[in-house]
Write an enzyme that holds these catalytic residues in place. Structure first.
Site, short mmCIF file in Angstrom:
data_model
loop_
_atom_site.label_atom_id
_atom_site.label_comp_id
_atom_site.label_asym_id
_atom_site.label_seq_id
_atom_site.Cartn_x
_atom_site.Cartn_y
_atom_site.Cartn_z
N CYS A 61 46.32 46.84 -5.79
CA CYS A 61 46.29 46.38 -4.40
C CYS A 61 47.39 47.00 -3.55
O CYS A 61 47.56 46.64 -2.37
CB CYS A 61 46.40 44.85 -4.34
SG CYS A 61 45.07 44.02 -5.23
N LYS A 107 47.03 33.06 -3.79
CA LYS A 107 45.97 33.72 -4.55
C LYS A 107 46.46 33.89 -5.98
O LYS A 107 47.43 34.58 -6.25
CB LYS A 107 45.63 35.09 -3.94
CG LYS A 107 44.55 35.85 -4.70
CD LYS A 107 44.29 37.19 -4.04
CE LYS A 107 43.24 37.99 -4.78
NZ LYS A 107 43.00 39.31 -4.14
N ARG A 166 47.49 42.70 -12.29
CA ARG A 166 47.99 42.29 -10.98
C ARG A 166 48.92 41.09 -11.05
O ARG A 166 49.16 40.42 -10.06
CB ARG A 166 46.80 42.00 -10.05
CG ARG A 166 45.94 43.23 -9.82
CD ARG A 166 44.68 42.94 -9.02
NE ARG A 166 43.89 44.16 -8.89
CZ ARG A 166 42.58 44.21 -8.71
NH1 ARG A 166 41.91 43.07 -8.60
NH2 ARG A 166 41.94 45.35 -8.61
N LYS A 179 42.98 30.36 -3.31
CA LYS A 179 41.95 31.12 -4.04
C LYS A 179 42.37 31.24 -5.50
O LYS A 179 43.50 31.64 -5.77
CB LYS A 179 41.80 32.51 -3.42
CG LYS A 179 40.79 33.40 -4.14
CD LYS A 179 40.76 34.80 -3.54
CE LYS A 179 39.76 35.68 -4.28
NZ LYS A 179 39.77 37.06 -3.77
N SER A 181 33.84 34.54 -7.31
CA SER A 181 32.65 35.05 -7.99
C SER A 181 32.40 34.39 -9.34
O SER A 181 31.25 34.14 -9.71
CB SER A 181 32.77 36.56 -8.17
OG SER A 181 33.93 36.89 -8.93
N GLU A 208 54.64 29.82 -1.36
CA GLU A 208 53.97 31.01 -0.82
C GLU A 208 53.28 30.68 0.51
O GLU A 208 53.34 31.45 1.47
CB GLU A 208 52.93 31.53 -1.82
CG GLU A 208 53.52 32.21 -3.04
CD GLU A 208 53.86 33.68 -2.79
OE1 GLU A 208 53.83 34.12 -1.62
OE2 GLU A 208 54.16 34.38 -3.77
N TYR A 249 29.69 32.32 -1.94
CA TYR A 249 28.52 33.18 -2.05
C TYR A 249 27.23 32.38 -1.96
O TYR A 249 26.15 32.96 -1.88
CB TYR A 249 28.59 33.95 -3.38
CG TYR A 249 29.80 34.83 -3.48
CD1 TYR A 249 29.83 36.09 -2.90
CD2 TYR A 249 30.96 34.39 -4.13
CE1 TYR A 249 30.95 36.90 -2.97
CE2 TYR A 249 32.09 35.18 -4.21
CZ TYR A 249 32.08 36.43 -3.62
OH TYR A 249 33.21 37.22 -3.68
N CYS A 301 42.70 47.45 -3.27
CA CYS A 301 42.15 47.59 -4.63
C CYS A 301 40.82 48.33 -4.66
O CYS A 301 40.53 49.04 -5.62
CB CYS A 301 42.03 46.23 -5.29
SG CYS A 301 41.02 45.03 -4.40
N ARG A 313 34.98 42.01 -9.28
CA ARG A 313 35.51 43.34 -9.55
C ARG A 313 34.40 44.33 -9.87
O ARG A 313 34.53 45.53 -9.60
CB ARG A 313 36.55 43.28 -10.67
CG ARG A 313 37.82 42.57 -10.20
CD ARG A 313 38.86 42.34 -11.27
NE ARG A 313 40.01 41.66 -10.70
CZ ARG A 313 41.05 41.24 -11.40
NH1 ARG A 313 41.08 41.41 -12.71
NH2 ARG A 313 42.05 40.62 -10.80
N CYS A 316 42.96 44.83 1.89
CA CYS A 316 43.59 45.09 0.61
C CYS A 316 43.33 46.55 0.25
O CYS A 316 42.59 47.25 0.95
CB CYS A 316 43.05 44.15 -0.47
SG CYS A 316 44.10 44.09 -1.95
#
Length: 320
Positions: free
Chosen positions: A128, A193, A215, A246, A272, A231, A310, A120, A203, A118
């Site tokens: 992006c 996404k 975005r 996501k 996150s 998609e 994570y 970004c 971010r 990406c």
């Protein structure tokens, strides 16, 4: 007469519960995200993601060998470059932070190395893609994505993971890889996404918040399920090897629908914000620690084959 079927027989004790469990967390199905940053000399903790660090290249070898020792089989790389500009040129620099990170991991471990693709983190706008008259221009951005994919492949990446949600990105990247002898490099497409409220901590971690606008013109409207499946269908048609939903926990319905419709390996990214909420609820005693596993089981139960989380390092370290 009391029913002959007694469902509690299956749940008599932990051994029985384990014997009849339908869904399990398997180490090889978890992916650990890693942030790699230029210009730092030691790991830096991310305040909104306790326990998650940004690593300098110099510390990466030791860290990934530790991950491999505890059973981590796959990682997903994100870069934080020193230089940002309007074209995101650091993203395809052969000496860029992710290109170096890929080489370190592949030279020192057998870990499957996935690189997020990406712009970004690399543009001075935080968008992006490339801006044209204040709008992210789809087709010129695809040309940059081609360059990034090729540079990752030349560094030795196993899987590229385009996350920008540009129309035609999978097709462009597949063509670039195949035209340059990288037919065996896989594409894990961020196929659906969503423009989610759950990305805030990331971010901060990747220093990728948009400086101009938002975005929503390319990430998906979180109200739409059918559009998400469309998609995914397009990414399958364009040549994706792995499809992704996501975020994960807020989008279990999309995961389940995707599992019903598509036969490709299905990944889900527990993002996150999901990590932050669960981590802090456990830390403050509002939830038992087992809530971490429960959240991941819900994603696998919905139909995901692969979960990016994570919590990967924590879970596997605690099972060694």
């Amino acid at each position: 007469m009391f029913p002959i079927v007694r469902m509690r027989r299956y749940r008599k004790d932990q051994n029985f519960r384990d014997l009849f469990s339908e869904t399990m967390i398997r180490p090889e199905k978890l992916v650990m995200p890693i942030f790699v940053e230029e210009g730092i000399s030691k790991p830096v903790e991310i305040s909104s993601m306790p326990g998650i660090l940004r690593y300098p290249i110099g510390d990466l070898k030791a860290y990934v060998k530790h991950l491999e020792d505890i059973g981590v089989r796959s990682v997903l790389l994100f870069g934080v470059p020193s230089h940002k500009d309007s074209t995101g040129s650091s993203a395809y620099d052969k000496n860029g932070v992710i290109q170096k990170a890929i080489s370190v991991i592949k030279e020192n471990t057998d870990i499957i190395t996935i690189a997020d693709l990406c712009l970004c983190e690399y543009t001075d706008t935080g968008q992006c893609g490339l801006l044209k008259d204040g709008y992210v221009d789809n087709d010129s951005t695809l040309e940059v994505y081609r360059k990034i994919a090729r540079s990752y492949a030349e560094a030795g990446v196993d899987i590229v993971a385009p996350s920008g949600m540009m129309d035609g990105q999978v097709s462009a990247i597949r063509d670039e890889l195949d035209s340059n002898g990288f037919e065996n490099v896989m594409i894990m497409a961020y196929s659906s996404k969503f423009s989610s409220n759950l990305y805030g901590p990331f971010r901060e971690a990747a220093e990728s918040a948009p400086k101009i606008g938002d975005r929503k013109s390319y990430q998906m409207d979180y109200r739409n399920q059918r559009e998400a499946l469309r998609e995914i269908d397009l990414d399958v048609y364009e040549g994706a090897d792995i499809i992704m939903v996501k975020p994960a926990i807020f989008y279990l319905d999309v995961i389940a629908k995707a599992r019903e419709r598509f036969d490709l390996p299905l990944a889900a990214y527990s993002v996150s914000g999901e990590y932050n909420m669960i981590y802090n609820a456990v830390k403050n005693g509002y939830l038992a620690e087992d809530a971490i596993k429960e959240s991941l089981i819900s994603i696998f139960r919905a139909g995901a084959d692969i979960v990016i989380t994570y919590f990967t390092e924590q879970i596997l370290a605690n099972t060694k």
